[in-house]
Design an enzyme around this catalytic site. Structure first.
Site, PDB file in Angstrom:
ATOM      1  N   SER A   1     -16.884   0.180  10.313  1.00 42.90           N
ATOM      2  CA  SER A   1     -15.523   0.301   9.792  1.00 42.90           C
ATOM      3  C   SER A   1     -14.628  -0.749  10.435  1.00 42.90           C
ATOM      4  O   SER A   1     -14.351  -0.693  11.636  1.00 42.90           O
ATOM      5  CB  SER A   1     -14.967   1.697  10.080  1.00 42.90           C
TER       6      SER A   1
ATOM      7  N   HIS B   1     -17.392  -0.821   5.742  1.00 42.86           N
ATOM      8  CA  HIS B   1     -16.462   0.241   5.379  1.00 42.86           C
ATOM      9  C   HIS B   1     -15.026  -0.244   5.583  1.00 42.86           C
ATOM     10  O   HIS B   1     -14.674  -0.756   6.656  1.00 42.86           O
ATOM     11  CB  HIS B   1     -16.735   1.469   6.242  1.00 42.86           C
TER      12      HIS B   1
ATOM     13  N   HIS C   1     -12.691   2.977   1.079  1.00 42.16           N
ATOM     14  CA  HIS C   1     -12.328   4.386   1.202  1.00 42.16           C
ATOM     15  C   HIS C   1     -10.814   4.501   1.038  1.00 42.16           C
ATOM     16  O   HIS C   1     -10.055   4.100   1.922  1.00 42.16           O
ATOM     17  CB  HIS C   1     -12.784   4.892   2.571  1.00 42.16           C
TER      18      HIS C   1
ATOM     19  N   MET D   1     -15.655  13.894   5.843  1.00 41.90           N
ATOM     20  CA  MET D   1     -14.862  13.444   6.983  1.00 41.90           C
ATOM     21  C   MET D   1     -15.184  14.313   8.192  1.00 41.90           C
ATOM     22  O   MET D   1     -15.111  15.537   8.122  1.00 41.90           O
ATOM     23  CB  MET D   1     -13.366  13.522   6.663  1.00 41.90           C
TER      24      MET D   1
ATOM     25  N   GLY E   1      -6.912   9.212   8.832  1.00 43.08           N
ATOM     26  CA  GLY E   1      -5.665   8.538   9.138  1.00 43.08           C
ATOM     27  C   GLY E   1      -5.599   7.820  10.464  1.00 43.08           C
ATOM     28  O   GLY E   1      -4.758   6.950  10.650  1.00 43.08           O
ATOM     29  N   PHE E   2      -6.490   8.156  11.402  1.00 40.56           N
ATOM     30  CA  PHE E   2      -6.437   7.530  12.714  1.00 40.56           C
ATOM     31  C   PHE E   2      -7.848   7.234  13.214  1.00 40.56           C
ATOM     32  O   PHE E   2      -8.726   8.089  13.124  1.00 40.56           O
ATOM     33  CB  PHE E   2      -5.742   8.441  13.733  1.00 40.56           C
TER      34      PHE E   2
ATOM     35  N   GLY F   1     -10.627   6.452  16.304  1.00 41.44           N
ATOM     36  CA  GLY F   1     -10.825   6.855  17.681  1.00 41.44           C
ATOM     37  C   GLY F   1     -10.790   8.342  17.955  1.00 41.44           C
ATOM     38  O   GLY F   1     -10.773   8.758  19.122  1.00 41.44           O
TER      39      GLY F   1
ATOM     40  N   GLY G   1     -16.254   9.286  10.784  1.00 43.88           N
ATOM     41  CA  GLY G   1     -15.339   9.674  11.838  1.00 43.88           C
ATOM     42  C   GLY G   1     -16.003  10.110  13.124  1.00 43.88           C
ATOM     43  O   GLY G   1     -16.757  11.077  13.135  1.00 43.88           O
ATOM     44  N   GLY G   2     -15.753   9.384  14.202  1.00 42.02           N
ATOM     45  CA  GLY G   2     -16.219   9.793  15.512  1.00 42.02           C
ATOM     46  C   GLY G   2     -17.704   9.676  15.754  1.00 42.02           C
ATOM     47  O   GLY G   2     -18.222  10.250  16.708  1.00 42.02           O
TER      48      GLY G   2
ATOM     49  N   GLY H   1     -16.916   3.056  13.658  1.00 41.48           N
ATOM     50  CA  GLY H   1     -15.845   2.115  13.952  1.00 41.48           C
ATOM     51  C   GLY H   1     -15.880   1.635  15.377  1.00 41.48           C
ATOM     52  O   GLY H   1     -16.432   0.579  15.685  1.00 41.48           O
ATOM     53  N   SER H   2     -15.316   2.413  16.285  1.00 40.81           N
ATOM     54  CA  SER H   2     -15.240   1.985  17.685  1.00 40.81           C
ATOM     55  C   SER H   2     -16.617   1.862  18.324  1.00 40.81           C
ATOM     56  O   SER H   2     -16.800   1.088  19.264  1.00 40.81           O
ATOM     57  CB  SER H   2     -14.364   2.954  18.488  1.00 40.81           C
TER      58      SER H   2
END
Length: 217
Positions: A6, A31, A64, A135, A140-141, A143, A174-175, A195-196
């Site tokens: 992401s 993504h 997305h 999800m 929306g955020f 991390g 997510g996460g 992502g991270s």
């Protein structure tokens, strides 16, 4: 299982390098989280940014849409010729109709549901989807911590897909990190958005390569 990095978690001042990292790490999808400041509080990538990035990428985009009224925006994002586009069940009264519009453009159509939305909400139109997005954080955020209870939703959805003889893919977003990747794969997820776990690493290409290897062990 595929890993879809992401780019929301990347250095937003150097997105071209983020795309290059994805390519070099062997990503099969990139993504792209689109936020409108209304459906979710943050505001991110508009159609011109994605179109320009897509021209530089050899890897297809997985867009997305975390937006209100996705019907009004969808065509501009489809113009960048992504591989997949998803929107939120919570954001539209006619998800099956909108999914059909996406598929009519030759793009894979998906619907995302928030952690608090039951899988049952997808079932009436599951046959019209190429993929479903579960999800595992609130949208929306970046991390946020992974919500492990979503794994049961993945198992439930996988069982339904199998029982109906469908080819619908499951994406989880997510996460997701190395510490929970095996659990995600075991729950029947086909695509893990990370992502991270990629872009917070000192060497994103090596992090992505390691995740891809772990996902297929």
């Amino acid at each position: 299982m595929k890993i879809a990095p992401s780019i929301l978690a990347a250095d937003l001042a150097d997105l071209a390098s983020a795309v290059k990292h994805c390519e070099d790490g062997g990503a099969q999808l990139i993504h792209v989280d689109v936020m409108d400041g209304h459906f979710v509080p943050n505001l991110t990538f508009g159609p011109p940014v994605i179109a320009d990035l897509a021209k530089r990428s050899r890897v297809g985009f997985d867009i997305h849409l975390m937006v209100s009224n996705p019907e009004a925006l969808i065509d501009r994002y489809l113009d960048s010729e992504p591989v997949w586009v998803s929107f939120h069940h919570e954001a539209t009264p006619e998800p099956a109709h909108l999914a059909a519009r996406i598929r009519d453009r030759g793009v894979g159509a998906g619907v995302a549901i928030n952690p608090g939305t039951a899988v049952d909400e997808l079932l009436p139109y599951l046959e019209h989807l190429d993929f479903a997005v579960l999800m595992s954080v609130q949208p929306g955020f970046a991390g946020q911590a992974f919500q492990a209870e979503v794994l049961e939703k993945a198992r439930e959805l996988r069982a339904t897909i199998k029982a109906r003889g469908l080819s619908t893919s499951i994406e989880m977003d997510g996460g997701i990190k190395p510490g929970n990747l095996h659990e995600v794969a075991a729950a029947g997820v086909d695509v893990a958005v990370v992502g991270s776990g990629v872009f917070a690493a000192e060497r994103p290409v090596e992090a992505l390569t390691a995740l891809r290897r772990q996902a297929n062990e």
